[in-house]
Every structure is written in C-alpha cells, then in structure tokens.
Design a protein around this motif. Sequence first.
Motif, PDB file in Angstrom:
ATOM      1  N   LYS A   6       0.825  -1.202   0.000  1.00  0.00           N
ATOM      2  CA  LYS A   6       0.000   0.000   0.000  1.00  0.00           C
ATOM      3  C   LYS A   6       0.865   1.260   0.000  1.00  0.00           C
ATOM      4  O   LYS A   6       0.527   2.253  -0.635  1.00  0.00           O
ATOM      5  CB  LYS A   6      -0.955  -0.010   1.186  1.00  0.00           C
ATOM      6  CG  LYS A   6      -2.041  -1.053   1.041  1.00  0.00           C
ATOM      7  CD  LYS A   6      -3.023  -0.968   2.175  1.00  0.00           C
ATOM      8  CE  LYS A   6      -4.156  -1.946   2.000  1.00  0.00           C
ATOM      9  NZ  LYS A   6      -5.039  -1.660   0.892  1.00  0.00           N
ATOM     10  N   LYS A  42     -12.266  16.402   4.791  1.00  0.00           N
ATOM     11  CA  LYS A  42     -12.229  14.985   4.397  1.00  0.00           C
ATOM     12  C   LYS A  42     -12.205  14.078   5.629  1.00  0.00           C
ATOM     13  O   LYS A  42     -12.853  13.031   5.650  1.00  0.00           O
ATOM     14  CB  LYS A  42     -11.012  14.694   3.508  1.00  0.00           C
ATOM     15  CG  LYS A  42     -11.110  15.312   2.137  1.00  0.00           C
ATOM     16  CD  LYS A  42     -12.282  14.765   1.369  1.00  0.00           C
ATOM     17  CE  LYS A  42     -12.374  15.349  -0.017  1.00  0.00           C
ATOM     18  NZ  LYS A  42     -13.624  14.984  -0.676  1.00  0.00           N
ATOM     19  N   LEU A  46     -14.929  11.095   6.566  1.00  0.00           N
ATOM     20  CA  LEU A  46     -14.535   9.699   6.798  1.00  0.00           C
ATOM     21  C   LEU A  46     -14.633   9.296   8.270  1.00  0.00           C
ATOM     22  O   LEU A  46     -14.472   8.123   8.594  1.00  0.00           O
ATOM     23  CB  LEU A  46     -13.093   9.477   6.326  1.00  0.00           C
ATOM     24  CG  LEU A  46     -12.818   9.606   4.834  1.00  0.00           C
ATOM     25  CD1 LEU A  46     -11.316   9.503   4.568  1.00  0.00           C
ATOM     26  CD2 LEU A  46     -13.577   8.547   4.048  1.00  0.00           C
ATOM     27  N   ASP A  73      -7.250   0.069   6.095  1.00  0.00           N
ATOM     28  CA  ASP A  73      -7.440   0.657   4.764  1.00  0.00           C
ATOM     29  C   ASP A  73      -7.821   2.126   4.843  1.00  0.00           C
ATOM     30  O   ASP A  73      -7.462   2.911   3.966  1.00  0.00           O
ATOM     31  CB  ASP A  73      -8.513  -0.111   3.982  1.00  0.00           C
ATOM     32  CG  ASP A  73      -8.022  -1.466   3.506  1.00  0.00           C
ATOM     33  OD1 ASP A  73      -6.797  -1.626   3.299  1.00  0.00           O
ATOM     34  OD2 ASP A  73      -8.863  -2.368   3.332  1.00  0.00           O
ATOM     35  N   LEU A  74      -8.531   2.512   5.885  1.00  0.00           N
ATOM     36  CA  LEU A  74      -8.950   3.896   6.046  1.00  0.00           C
ATOM     37  C   LEU A  74      -7.748   4.841   6.121  1.00  0.00           C
ATOM     38  O   LEU A  74      -7.793   5.955   5.585  1.00  0.00           O
ATOM     39  CB  LEU A  74      -9.814   4.019   7.300  1.00  0.00           C
ATOM     40  CG  LEU A  74     -10.769   5.184   7.415  1.00  0.00           C
ATOM     41  CD1 LEU A  74     -11.631   5.355   6.169  1.00  0.00           C
ATOM     42  CD2 LEU A  74     -11.654   4.995   8.637  1.00  0.00           C
ATOM     43  N   THR A  77      -6.560   5.314   2.558  1.00  0.00           N
ATOM     44  CA  THR A  77      -7.535   6.109   1.809  1.00  0.00           C
ATOM     45  C   THR A  77      -7.355   7.585   2.121  1.00  0.00           C
ATOM     46  O   THR A  77      -7.279   8.426   1.214  1.00  0.00           O
ATOM     47  CB  THR A  77      -8.974   5.665   2.154  1.00  0.00           C
ATOM     48  OG1 THR A  77      -9.137   4.310   1.764  1.00  0.00           O
ATOM     49  CG2 THR A  77     -10.009   6.537   1.465  1.00  0.00           C
ATOM     50  N   MET A  81      -5.961  10.947  -0.154  1.00  0.00           N
ATOM     51  CA  MET A  81      -6.697  12.216  -0.220  1.00  0.00           C
ATOM     52  C   MET A  81      -5.809  13.381   0.212  1.00  0.00           C
ATOM     53  O   MET A  81      -5.827  14.455  -0.401  1.00  0.00           O
ATOM     54  CB  MET A  81      -7.942  12.156   0.659  1.00  0.00           C
ATOM     55  CG  MET A  81      -9.006  11.226   0.149  1.00  0.00           C
ATOM     56  SD  MET A  81     -10.384  11.162   1.338  1.00  0.00           S
ATOM     57  CE  MET A  81     -11.540  10.156   0.429  1.00  0.00           C
TER      58      MET A  81
END
Length: 91
Positions: A6, A42, A46, A73-74, A77, A81
């Motif tokens: 990742k 953002k 989230l 995963d957050l 993500t 961003m």
Amino acid sequence: MDVESKLSDLPEWRREGDEIRRTVSAPDFPAAIRIVDEIAVKAEELNHHPDIDIRWRTLHLALTTHDKGGLTDLDFTLAAMIDDIAARHGG
C-alpha cells in the motif's frame, strides 16, 4: 494487510510503528492552513482524523486507526486524499 504494498502507491508516506507519516512543505503559511482546512473536511467525512503538527509552512501528518490498534485501509484512503489536497496547494 500488506502495508509495504500500500505504501508503494503513496511514496511520500513512511511507516513508523503502527502509523504512517508524511511531511508536507507548503509554499507559505496561508497555504499550509488551507491544506489543513481541506484535510479537516475529508477527515470529518470519513470520521477518521490524522494527527497534524503545524510548524510555519511545514505540516507533519500521522495516521493510524487507534480503535483497531494499528493501520487499516482507512489510513491509506485518507493518505491518498491528503496527497491530492497537498498537491493542489503546491505542497
């Protein structure tokens, strides 16, 4: 989760223990604050909030999922961003 895989998509980020970290250098202090402001929007969307340290035009950011005891995963993500937001403001 394959953290290293990742991170290969997020070259500005590095792993430090159970966090990923990035430093952003903005063109000036107002741009740094605009970056933080957009990150805040953002993060609220989230419901996932980074640690942010502001030093003049330099931002130190750290992400982890405290309630899961590490990276999820957050985190990745939101990191992507943050990269987009920083790039739009010259960081």
